[in-house]
Design a protein around this motif. Structure first.
Motif, PDB file in Angstrom:
ATOM      1  N   ALA A 157      67.707  40.597  80.329  1.00 37.88           N
ATOM      2  CA  ALA A 157      67.045  41.007  81.576  1.00 37.88           C
ATOM      3  C   ALA A 157      67.917  40.733  82.791  1.00 37.88           C
ATOM      4  CB  ALA A 157      65.710  40.274  81.713  1.00 37.88           C
ATOM      5  N   GLY A 243      60.903  43.863  76.057  1.00 42.05           N
ATOM      6  CA  GLY A 243      61.316  42.900  77.071  1.00 42.05           C
ATOM      7  C   GLY A 243      60.766  41.519  76.777  1.00 42.05           C
ATOM      8  N   GLN A 244      61.643  40.513  76.938  1.00 43.44           N
ATOM      9  CA  GLN A 244      61.299  39.101  76.746  1.00 43.44           C
ATOM     10  C   GLN A 244      60.928  38.739  75.303  1.00 43.44           C
ATOM     11  OE1 GLN A 244      61.746  36.544  79.169  1.00 43.44           O
ATOM     12  NE2 GLN A 244      62.928  38.332  79.835  1.00 43.44           N
ATOM     13  N   LYS A 277      65.617  43.063  76.815  1.00 42.12           N
ATOM     14  CA  LYS A 277      65.182  43.778  78.012  1.00 42.12           C
ATOM     15  C   LYS A 277      64.409  45.007  77.545  1.00 42.12           C
ATOM     16  CE  LYS A 277      69.478  46.431  78.143  1.00 42.12           C
ATOM     17  NZ  LYS A 277      70.706  46.743  78.878  1.00 42.12           N
ATOM     18  N   ASN A 281      68.720  47.796  73.539  1.00 40.59           N
ATOM     19  CA  ASN A 281      69.570  46.607  73.627  1.00 40.59           C
ATOM     20  C   ASN A 281      70.706  46.762  72.615  1.00 40.59           C
ATOM     21  OD1 ASN A 281      67.809  44.132  75.104  1.00 40.59           O
ATOM     22  ND2 ASN A 281      66.584  45.795  74.217  1.00 40.59           N
TER      23      ASN A 281
END
Length: 718
Positions: A157, A243-244, A277, A281
């Motif tokens: 991110a 994401g995360q 993210k 990726n």
């Protein structure tokens, strides 16, 4: 044709550069153009970094894991990038990694730095390089205390818009002019030496591998890649994330058990933690990992596109072929070859899993195997010897160099100086005598550190007394036998280099030790204890030449039945039995001791015969020497200029072996049948090769003969 400029001063037009804030991970870019001109046919580059770097040219990986672990010296790499250059716009992209933390395999300079030059294309590291401190790299908690660097923690991110940075047309305000640190030579890195070893061999593109998926309702998905063999790799993936999400990458050897005496410890190797993210990726990691299986664990919300790796390793190939027709022996040989290769890096690592460090005893075992198995690895043996000599504390030779905790283990030093140790292997397999001429005095003074008593040499403590992994070691006899052998080697070396200053000292000490060892004979074996016999001590006494012929049968019985040695010292018992003329017992012992290791479902050999400790341990490369030299009946001496071949059909009935020495290639074939024995030796060496045929080894009544072989094919039928 473009003019090729020959530099007169190393890095004379270059500067040491890095980022302004000294981040541990930085990305550097340097764009340049040839316009309409054709790129030069040669573009010879030199680069150095504390600690490591990967270099791309127009999106092509040209160097992977460049830079070499340093100790007293830093090293520069040399490579040609001409094949990657194109007309018009070009770009160099360099990913640099500074370890920061020392380890047993590395001493950092204390300051990250990178320097580069290519006179052929007039590109030099300075303010024209642009740098980005990628904030996606987080500082993880320290991992393994034994080797340098840390695990990798990456949060995509925060990486910024850098997806196309390998493209010459890429533009970004994230990249700023590099910070110039110093001219060459710098106060931190000092004078940089030419790399004495080849650059790492690596997969030019990531290998996309098929993975096995397993699911846990609490932990998400685990994807397992079965690697073709035990190897060093850098992981690669392409996934789509929300994401995360956390992706963790490990191998089956990331967690390594401690060795004997440290059984309860677990050493955590480097691993990768990646936080996704949103969207795609792509991660081409430059952190080496070791094992036979590569694990990617992640939440089920992550969609996998590709999983894979790049293989990396010492740039050499096997130069030995071996076959007996026996599946166990052939399988052990293959495992030992892979074990040895996995332990080659900027030093001879005892294991790539736990320590990655050089121990003189382990390196002594590996050196002999390397000269037989991998002719291209010879420079590594020389570098290890130079590391030992340059990092000596006065005349004290130390293991774990280059590294942050040099260790004085007297038994390791004596092993290295013995007739079967690191220095002797260098002498046996290479013609280089100059190295010893300048260092002979230091080696002699090292042996003079031991105090003589009325009963041999007194045991010297150093930092640590250590002889072998397993138990019931007869320390007094082992140390005295090693010392005796070291004196023999140094006397012979003194004769070769023309230095006789220590002849009287060594001769007197050898006489004293011989009397002490003789006093330990009780009719069944040699022992300084009251509680039994140590196979390692008795084997070393045999190898030192201190056993009269009338004791051969007793020693053969002892070494055929007493088995306390670990793989670190097993070679001594095998070789001693061959010296006693009992290759049949040597093979029986070999078969018994290595049976579990052969059957184990692994492509390497571990720290213990039963799979305990590290999965890959360089000591086990002794299997190569045991099978090819000891049981195969081959002796190499005097810079590979003298070779003795003694076929022994009490060991192998069928034996094929070929290998490359400094003096040339040698191919052997023994074939036994009840009615006929064939011995075929193809000699493409410049060595003096003697074939010794004796009835007791052939197993039937034949004429005892000693034959000097001709160049080319030599064939004998008995």
């Amino acid at each position: 044709m473009a003019k090729v400029e020959n530099p007169t001063v190393l890095f004379g037009k270059s500067k040491f550069i890095w980022s302004a804030h000294g981040a541990e991970h930085v990305i550097m870019r340097r764009a340049f153009s040839f316009g309409v001109d054709k790129p030069p046919a040669r573009a010879l580059c030199r680069a150095a970094c504390d600690t490591h770097y990967c270099l791309y040219v127009n999106g092509n990986a040209a160097v992977w894991f460049g830079g070499m672990n340093r100790g007293k010296h830093s090293y520069y790499d040399e490579f040609d990038i001409a094949k990657y250059l194109v007309k018009g716009d070009n770009v160099l992209v360099v990913h640099c990694l500074y370890y920061g933390a020392d380890g047993r395999d590395l001493v950092t300079s204390g300051k990250p730095a990178f320097i580069f030059e290519c006179n052929d294309i007039k590109v030099y590291s300075d303010e024209t390089f642009f740098v980005y401190e990628n904030p996606a790299f987080k500082r993880p908690a320290p991992g393994n205390c034994c080797y340098a660097g840390a695990s990798l923690d990456y949060d995509a991110a925060f990486e910024g818009q850098i997806q196309n940075l390998l493209d010459p047309a890429f533009k970004s305000s994230l990249f700023v002019p590099a910070t110039v640190l110093d001219n060459y030579p710098s106060t931190a890195l000092g004078t940089i030496l030419e790399r004495p070893l080849p650059l790492e061999r690596f997969s030019r593109a990531p290998v996309t591998a098929k993975s096995k998926k397993s699911t846990d309702q609490f932990n998400g998905d685990l994807y397992t890649i079965d690697l073709p063999k035990y190897m060093r790799v850098t992981p690669y993936f392409e996934v789509i994330g929300e994401g995360q999400e956390t992706i963790v990458i490990k191998t089956d050897c990331t967690d390594c058990q401690g060795c004997f005496g440290d059984e309860k410890s677990v050493y955590h190797g480097h691993s990768v933690k990646y936080t996704t993210k949103p969207t795609v990726n792509i991660f081409d990691c430059m952190l080496p990992m070791t094992g036979e299986k590569l694990y990617f664990s992640m939440p089920r919300s992550v969609k996998v596109l590709k999983l894979g790796y790049r293989e990396i390793g010492y740039d050499t190939v096997p130069t030995c072929e071996f076959s007996t027709g026996n599946a166990m022996y052939d399988r052990l040989f293959d495992k030992a070859m892979n074990t040895l290769y996995a332990c080659m890096d900027s030093t001879i690592m005892d294991t790539p899993e736990r320590e990655r460090t050089m121990w003189m005893g382990d390196s002594s075992i590996a050196a002999r195997a390397m000269y037989i198995g991998y002719a291209g690895a010879a420079p590594l043996v020389k570098k290890v010897i130079k590391d030992i000599l340059e990092n000596a504390d006065g005349c004290v030779l130390r293991s774990c160099v280059p590294g942050n905790v040099p260790v004085d283990i007297p038994a390791h030093g004596l092993f290295a100086l013995s007739e079967y140790g690191l220095f002797a292997q260098y002498r046996n397999f290479t013609k280089d005598i100059e190295l010893f001429k300048s260092e002979y005095e230091k080696l002699c003074n090292y042996l003079m550190l031991w105090e003589m008593t009325e009963h041999g040499v007194a045991l010297r403590d150093g930092n640590r007394r250590w002889y072998d992994n397993l138990y019931n070691i007869d320390e007094a006899l082992v140390e005295n036998a090693l010392y005796y052998s070291a004196c023999k080697f140094m006397l012979a070396l003194g004769e070769k280099v023309g230095n006789h200053d220590y002849d009287e000292d060594f001769t007197d000490r050898m006489d004293n030790i011989a009397e002490y060892i003789e006093s330990s004979w009780d009719g069944l074996g040699y022992s300084s204890r009251e509680d039994g016999y140590d196979d390692r001590a008795n084997a070393l006494i045999v190898l030192s030449g201190l056993v009269p012929n009338n004791r051969y049968d007793a020693l053969a019985r002892l070494l055929g039945s007493t088995m306390e040695a670990s793989p670190y010292m097993e070679w001594a018992a095998i070789e001693a039995l061959t010296v006693l003329g009992r290759r049949d017992l040597a093979l029986r012992r070999f078969t018994s001791r290595y049976a579990l290791a052969s059957a184990e479902d692994s492509t390497v050999l571990g720290e213990d015969f039963g799979g305990y400790g590290a999965k890959c341990q360089v000591d086990q490369s002794a299997v190569i020497s045991e099978l090819v030299l000891m049981l195969g009946g081959i002796t190499v001496k005097n810079g590979a200029s003298e070779i003795l071949i003694t076929p022994d059909f009490t060991a192998f009935k069928d034996f094929k072996c070929s290998f490359t020495l400094e003096s040339g290639e040698l191919d052997l074939r023994y074939k036994y049948s009840p009615t006929r024995i064939d011995i075929i030796i193809d000699n493409e060496t410049s060595a003096k090769i003697t074939l010794d045929i004796t009835p007791e080894r052939i197993g039937r009544a034949v004429e005892r003969r000693t034959i000097l072989l001709n160049k080319g094919k030599n064939k004998f039928s008995l």
